[in-house]
Design a protein around this motif. Structure first.
Motif, PDB file in Angstrom:
ATOM      1  N   PHE A  64      14.204   1.717  -2.765  1.00  0.00           N
ATOM      2  CA  PHE A  64      15.405   1.329  -2.025  1.00  0.00           C
ATOM      3  C   PHE A  64      15.663  -0.173  -2.087  1.00  0.00           C
ATOM      4  O   PHE A  64      16.821  -0.587  -2.240  1.00  0.00           O
ATOM      5  CB  PHE A  64      15.361   1.873  -0.597  1.00  0.00           C
ATOM      6  N   MET A  92      12.217   1.710  10.983  1.00  0.00           N
ATOM      7  CA  MET A  92      11.200   2.390  10.203  1.00  0.00           C
ATOM      8  C   MET A  92      10.041   2.858  11.086  1.00  0.00           C
ATOM      9  O   MET A  92       9.588   3.994  10.991  1.00  0.00           O
ATOM     10  CB  MET A  92      10.673   1.411   9.163  1.00  0.00           C
ATOM     11  N   ILE A 114      17.247   0.267   5.208  1.00  0.00           N
ATOM     12  CA  ILE A 114      17.468  -0.712   4.131  1.00  0.00           C
ATOM     13  C   ILE A 114      18.921  -0.714   3.658  1.00  0.00           C
ATOM     14  O   ILE A 114      19.507  -1.771   3.456  1.00  0.00           O
ATOM     15  CB  ILE A 114      16.514  -0.427   2.942  1.00  0.00           C
ATOM     16  N   LEU A 115      19.530   0.478   3.478  1.00  0.00           N
ATOM     17  CA  LEU A 115      20.863   0.532   2.874  1.00  0.00           C
ATOM     18  C   LEU A 115      21.979   0.798   3.880  1.00  0.00           C
ATOM     19  O   LEU A 115      23.150   0.603   3.563  1.00  0.00           O
ATOM     20  CB  LEU A 115      20.900   1.608   1.780  1.00  0.00           C
ATOM     21  N   TRP A 137      13.605   5.423   5.464  1.00  0.00           N
ATOM     22  CA  TRP A 137      13.658   4.364   4.437  1.00  0.00           C
ATOM     23  C   TRP A 137      15.069   3.947   4.092  1.00  0.00           C
ATOM     24  O   TRP A 137      15.389   2.763   4.025  1.00  0.00           O
ATOM     25  CB  TRP A 137      12.968   4.843   3.141  1.00  0.00           C
ATOM     26  N   GLU A 138      15.940   4.941   3.802  1.00  0.00           N
ATOM     27  CA  GLU A 138      17.256   4.613   3.271  1.00  0.00           C
ATOM     28  C   GLU A 138      18.131   3.977   4.349  1.00  0.00           C
ATOM     29  O   GLU A 138      18.805   2.980   4.108  1.00  0.00           O
ATOM     30  CB  GLU A 138      17.902   5.893   2.734  1.00  0.00           C
ATOM     31  N   ILE A 157       3.041  -3.435  -6.879  1.00  0.00           N
ATOM     32  CA  ILE A 157       4.214  -4.033  -6.229  1.00  0.00           C
ATOM     33  C   ILE A 157       3.978  -5.514  -5.985  1.00  0.00           C
ATOM     34  O   ILE A 157       4.842  -6.354  -6.256  1.00  0.00           O
ATOM     35  CB  ILE A 157       4.512  -3.316  -4.894  1.00  0.00           C
ATOM     36  N   PRO A 188       9.561   5.233  -1.903  1.00  0.00           N
ATOM     37  CA  PRO A 188      10.782   4.673  -1.313  1.00  0.00           C
ATOM     38  C   PRO A 188      10.666   3.190  -0.977  1.00  0.00           C
ATOM     39  O   PRO A 188      11.672   2.487  -0.999  1.00  0.00           O
ATOM     40  CB  PRO A 188      10.974   5.504  -0.040  1.00  0.00           C
ATOM     41  N   VAL A 189       9.454   2.705  -0.692  1.00  0.00           N
ATOM     42  CA  VAL A 189       9.336   1.289  -0.345  1.00  0.00           C
ATOM     43  C   VAL A 189       9.711   0.400  -1.519  1.00  0.00           C
ATOM     44  O   VAL A 189      10.144  -0.727  -1.330  1.00  0.00           O
ATOM     45  CB  VAL A 189       7.910   0.922   0.107  1.00  0.00           C
ATOM     46  N   ALA A 190       9.529   0.899  -2.743  1.00  0.00           N
ATOM     47  CA  ALA A 190       9.912   0.093  -3.905  1.00  0.00           C
ATOM     48  C   ALA A 190      11.335   0.414  -4.336  1.00  0.00           C
ATOM     49  O   ALA A 190      12.117  -0.482  -4.679  1.00  0.00           O
ATOM     50  CB  ALA A 190       8.951   0.343  -5.060  1.00  0.00           C
ATOM     51  N   ARG A 219      13.080  11.064   4.661  1.00  0.00           N
ATOM     52  CA  ARG A 219      13.090   9.855   3.834  1.00  0.00           C
ATOM     53  C   ARG A 219      14.383   9.069   4.087  1.00  0.00           C
ATOM     54  O   ARG A 219      14.391   7.845   4.135  1.00  0.00           O
ATOM     55  CB  ARG A 219      12.984  10.217   2.358  1.00  0.00           C
TER      56      ARG A 219
END
Lengths: 170, 180
Positions: free
Chosen positions: B99, A45, A133-134, A129-130, A8, B95-97, A125
């Motif tokens: 989303f 998070m 961010i979204l 996470w979602e 990454i 998920p860190v990558a 999740r």
């Protein structure tokens, strides 16, 4: 430092390099945007991450064998889809759990529904996470569009099961 | 702003409730055990989160808005959903990558159907996850059966999402900046 983290960062720094080559201002804007996003995303998070660990402590021993056997049929597939959605953790937790359930006597099509429920609904999740961010609106659309699909996967597996005699027990 | 604080409060309340349930049903030892596991997880994922968000922000500077509209936009039809599904299956990482990449696709013009097909294809049929985890742990027969059952689902979800009359704008995403 795992391979994934390094990958990454290599790609991220490469992209940042391309921004900087375009102009220093573009590069600065990329870093500032990342900082703002981190600031918005991190608090939610950090509060959501402990939930997976708590849920893992709550899974009662023996529930899969009792409720999700090969003869549990549609009810078993339905239960497995919901349970999959509540199943915490990443693939390193989920797949070993499923292997344990299969060995203890859970049905293969029920486990297809469980993995699909985990991948599609994955409550944890989604929250960890979602959502940060979204945002909530995206999640509402995505869950409305996909909540019935784990059931579909489980039923398809029930139909296809005779074609895969090696599935039952390794 | 208010909505983000509300999200934070709801998540905090849920986590607190699960902590109390663990304490009552399994004892304080289990609570510490869970917090210990969480701390390890945070230390593991924090570098990837920062890297992932930096990657997303840098890519959004580079990819012009609307660049992917023809491929994954609202008018892209089934082909757009298939493109998004293939991209999701090829998407490596957790998920860190994934989303943050959804943010990039959204800014580049992918519509809600394509984005949802992408997310589902990644989480359900991600190539890397199948090869690294499912195949070795559950065996080829099970993995193949599971994959066949999962293959059409992202396109179905994308079609449903386009059919639902709920609008979603990239600007609704907390991870997205709206000052451009």
């Amino acid at each position: 430092m795992s391979f994934g983290v390094i990958a990454i960062w290599v790609v991220a720094l490469g992209a940042l390099g391309l921004c900087l080559r375009r102009s220093p201002a573009v590069g600065r804007r990329a870093v500032a945007d990342a900082g703002t996003a981190l600031w918005r995303v991190l608090p939610v998070m950090l509060m959501a991450l402990p939930m997976a660990a708590f849920l893992a402590e709550l899974i009662p021993a023996g529930w899969a064998e009792r409720w999700l056997g090969p003869d549990s049929g549609f009810i078993g597939i339905l239960l497995a889809s919901v349970a999959g959605g509540a199943m915490p953790g990443g693939p390193f937790v989920a797949f070993p759990l499923v292997l344990g359930f299969l060995k203890a006597g859970a049905g293969p099509s029920q486990m297809v529904a469980l993995i699909s429920g985990w991948a599609i609904l994955g409550l944890h999740r989604t929250l960890a996470w979602e959502l940060p961010i979204l945002g909530g609106r995206f999640i509402v659309v995505r869950l409305l569009a996909s909540f019935s699909l784990p059931l579909l996967a489980g039923l398809a597996a029930e139909l296809l099961l005779p074609l895969f005699p090696g599935v039952a027990l390794r | 702003m208010l909505r983000r604080n509300a999200t934070f409060l709801v998540i905090s309340a849920l986590t607190l409730c699960s902590a109390i349930a663990v304490a009552l049903l399994r004892g304080m030892g289990a609570v510490w055990h869970a917090l210990d596991a969480t701390w390890d997880l945070i230390l593991t994922v924090l570098p990837s989160i920062i890297g992932g968000l930096l990657l997303s922000a840098a890519l959004r500077q580079l990819v012009p808005p609307g660049a992917l509209a023809r491929w994954m936009g609202a008018e892209s039809g089934i082909r757009g959903l298939l493109v998004a599904t293939a991209a999701g299956m090829a998407m490596p990482g957790g998920p860190v990558a994934a989303f943050p990449v959804v943010l990039v696709l959204a800014q580049a013009g992918a519509d809600r159907g394509a984005l949802i097909a992408f997310v589902l294809a990644w989480s359900l049929n991600g190539f890397q996850r199948i090869v690294v985890w499912e195949l070795p742990i559950l065996g080829a027969d099970f993995a193949l059966l599971r994959l066949i059952c999962g293959l059409p689902l992202p396109v179905l979800a994308g079609l449903f999402a386009r059919w639902l009359p709920i609008r979603w704008d990239p600007a609704d995403a907390p991870g997205m900046q709206d000052r451009r």
